[in-house]
Design a protein around this motif. Structure first.
Motif, short mmCIF file in Angstrom:
data_model
loop_
_atom_site.label_atom_id
_atom_site.label_comp_id
_atom_site.label_asym_id
_atom_site.label_seq_id
_atom_site.Cartn_x
_atom_site.Cartn_y
_atom_site.Cartn_z
N ASN A 1 0.85 -1.18 0.00
CA ASN A 1 0.00 0.00 0.00
C ASN A 1 0.89 1.23 0.00
O ASN A 1 1.66 1.45 0.93
N VAL A 2 0.80 1.98 -1.07
CA VAL A 2 1.67 3.14 -1.22
C VAL A 2 0.79 4.36 -1.43
O VAL A 2 -0.25 4.27 -2.07
N ARG A 3 1.19 5.50 -0.88
CA ARG A 3 0.44 6.71 -1.20
C ARG A 3 1.41 7.83 -1.58
O ARG A 3 2.53 7.89 -1.07
N CYS B 1 5.02 4.42 13.44
CA CYS B 1 4.50 5.33 12.39
C CYS B 1 3.91 6.60 13.02
O CYS B 1 3.20 7.35 12.36
N LYS B 2 4.25 6.79 14.26
CA LYS B 2 3.73 7.94 15.01
C LYS B 2 2.21 8.02 14.91
O LYS B 2 1.63 9.08 14.71
N HIS B 3 1.61 6.83 14.96
CA HIS B 3 0.14 6.67 14.99
C HIS B 3 -0.57 7.22 13.76
O HIS B 3 -1.75 7.55 13.81
N SER B 4 0.16 7.30 12.63
CA SER B 4 -0.48 7.79 11.41
C SER B 4 -0.88 6.64 10.49
O SER B 4 -1.67 6.80 9.57
N GLY B 5 -0.29 5.47 10.69
CA GLY B 5 -0.57 4.33 9.82
C GLY B 5 0.34 4.30 8.59
O GLY B 5 0.34 3.33 7.84
N TRP B 6 1.15 5.37 8.40
CA TRP B 6 2.01 5.45 7.22
C TRP B 6 3.45 5.75 7.63
O TRP B 6 3.67 6.45 8.61
N ILE B 7 4.39 5.22 6.85
CA ILE B 7 5.81 5.54 7.09
C ILE B 7 6.31 6.34 5.89
O ILE B 7 6.18 5.90 4.74
N GLU B 8 6.87 7.51 6.20
CA GLU B 8 7.42 8.36 5.14
C GLU B 8 8.72 7.72 4.66
O GLU B 8 9.64 7.54 5.46
N GLU C 1 5.64 13.19 -1.41
CA GLU C 1 6.10 12.28 -0.36
C GLU C 1 5.50 10.93 -0.70
O GLU C 1 4.28 10.81 -0.86
N LEU C 2 6.38 9.94 -0.85
CA LEU C 2 5.86 8.59 -1.08
C LEU C 2 5.91 7.86 0.25
O LEU C 2 6.98 7.69 0.85
N ASP C 3 4.74 7.47 0.74
CA ASP C 3 4.68 6.76 2.03
C ASP C 3 4.28 5.31 1.78
O ASP C 3 3.56 5.02 0.81
#
Ligand code: FA5
Length: 342
Positions: A242-244, A274-281, A258-260
């Motif tokens: 899963n990429v955003r 992930c600092k509670h964001s669900g995504w890793i930068e 920014e590709l996370d």
């Protein structure tokens, strides 16, 4: 004459036997067999003897000479052997029979991932370049469109050296050098260690690795960028991720993204990694700003390109399920052991 020869022989053989090193042995050789040596002088005296005695005594002198030469050679070999034995005694003893130790070491997880990503890009025609760890202020900032007054300098808390140079804060610091080296078209990646005076946490270190990439040619667009990023990530993780892509600001790309990737620890639910964001930068990227191309000597009217700055340490962390980035620099062998057993 015969007695004289016999006494020279006995005396000489005694001295040979008493020699304790090569130098002493050499002295004996010179003393008896040298140009003015005692036996050589006797041989000259043989010429003064009568015709009957001459061959007889001459034969004896030559036999004695041969015998002495042989004794010297034997003593020389014995001394060499003795010296070798002494050296072996003092030398580090290596026991070839001890079984191999289990701890044979392994590559560092970052090195493994770096090489893997390098291979993927090489297979797509990219050159692999190396950057410097100590950089000029110009390369680290100005050449990537971040002049001294630019607020973007504050985004990277920089270690400055007394001579005005910096510990490279980003692999983008090599962009200018590589643009000047290759011009256009260009396809290159350049991994490297970066340094920032960061507040440390599970996904931030003061020393970490990035892997930068650039492609410059005619008509390069965001579509090319997305294709290469997706190909690389699906090869590294061997599965669909899963990429955003979201807008990101970097002075050296326009537009910038920014590709996370979706956090692999919580499956996107949110956790401390992930600092509670669900995504890793993971990989900021974008279309290279025309100013950067110009400063690198590339015609920005004719050519365009993309650039990306992959967080290699974070990629290794994700790939191997390491929950705290700081472990990678900790020197804790248990980290490496886990990777080896994976
Ligand atoms: C940059 O460093 C830009 N030079 C990247 C770039 C290159 C953008 C080319 C556009 C074009 P950023 O500061 O976000 O961007 O760092 C890039 C990646 O490095 C981050 O996504 C992250 O994965 C990694 N990174 C940054 N800081 C740290 C840190 N302190 N510890 C570990 N990884 C870090």
């Amino acid at each position: 004459m015969k007695e004289k020869i016999e006494s020279i022989k006995t005396e000489c053989i005694n001295l040979i036997n008493q020699s304790i090193n090569q130098a002493e042995l050499d002295n004996v050789r010179v003393q008896y067999l040298g140009k003015k040596g005692e036996l050589t002088v006797v041989l000259k005296e043989v010429g003064l003897l009568s015709a009957e005695e001459r061959p007889l005594i001459g034969k004896i002198v030559n036999e004695v000479r041969e015998e002495i030469e042989l004794k010297i050679e034997e003593k020389k070999n014995a001394l060499e052997k003795e010296e070798m034995m002494k050296q072996l005694e003092n030398a580090y003893r290596f026991d070839f029979t001890i079984p191999e130790k289990e701890n044979i070491g392994s590559l560092h997880p970052i090195t493994i991932v770096q090489r893997e990503v390098e291979e993927i890009f090489k297979s797509m025609g990219f050159n692999v370049e190396e950057g410097y760890e100590v950089e000029t202020e110009y390369n680290n900032f100005e050449a990537v469109n971040v002049p001294s007054y630019h607020p973007a300098r504050d985004m990277q808390d920089t270690f400055w050296l007394d001579n005005g140079q910096v510990l490279k804060t980003q692999t983008s610091a090599s962009q200018n050098r590589i643009l000047k080296k290759y011009g256009s078209p260009l396809k290159a990646i350049f991994p490297g260690r970066c340094f920032r005076n960061e507040d440390l946490d599970a996904s931030h270190e003061n020393t970490f690795f990035q892997l930068e990439g650039m492609m410059v040619d005619e008509n390069i667009s965001v579509a090319n960028l997305i294709y290469f990023m997706k190909t690389m990530l699906s090869e590294v993780f061997k599965k669909d991720l899963n990429v955003r892509l979201r807008p990101g600001y970097f002075p050296f790309v326009e537009p910038g993204f920014e590709l996370d990737i979706s956090c692999m620890y919580c499956g996107g639910k949110g956790c401390r990694v992930c600092k509670h964001s669900g995504w890793i930068e993971l990989c900021p990227c974008g279309i290279i700003h025309p100013n950067v191309l110009k400063m690198g000597g590339v015609d920005s009217e004719k050519y365009s390109g993309f650039a990306f700055g992959l967080g290699l340490s974070r990629l290794a962390m994700m790939k191997y399920g390491i929950t705290d980035l700081r472990l990678l620099n900790s020197g804790d062998l248990r980290v490496l052991k886990q990777i080896k057993n994976n």
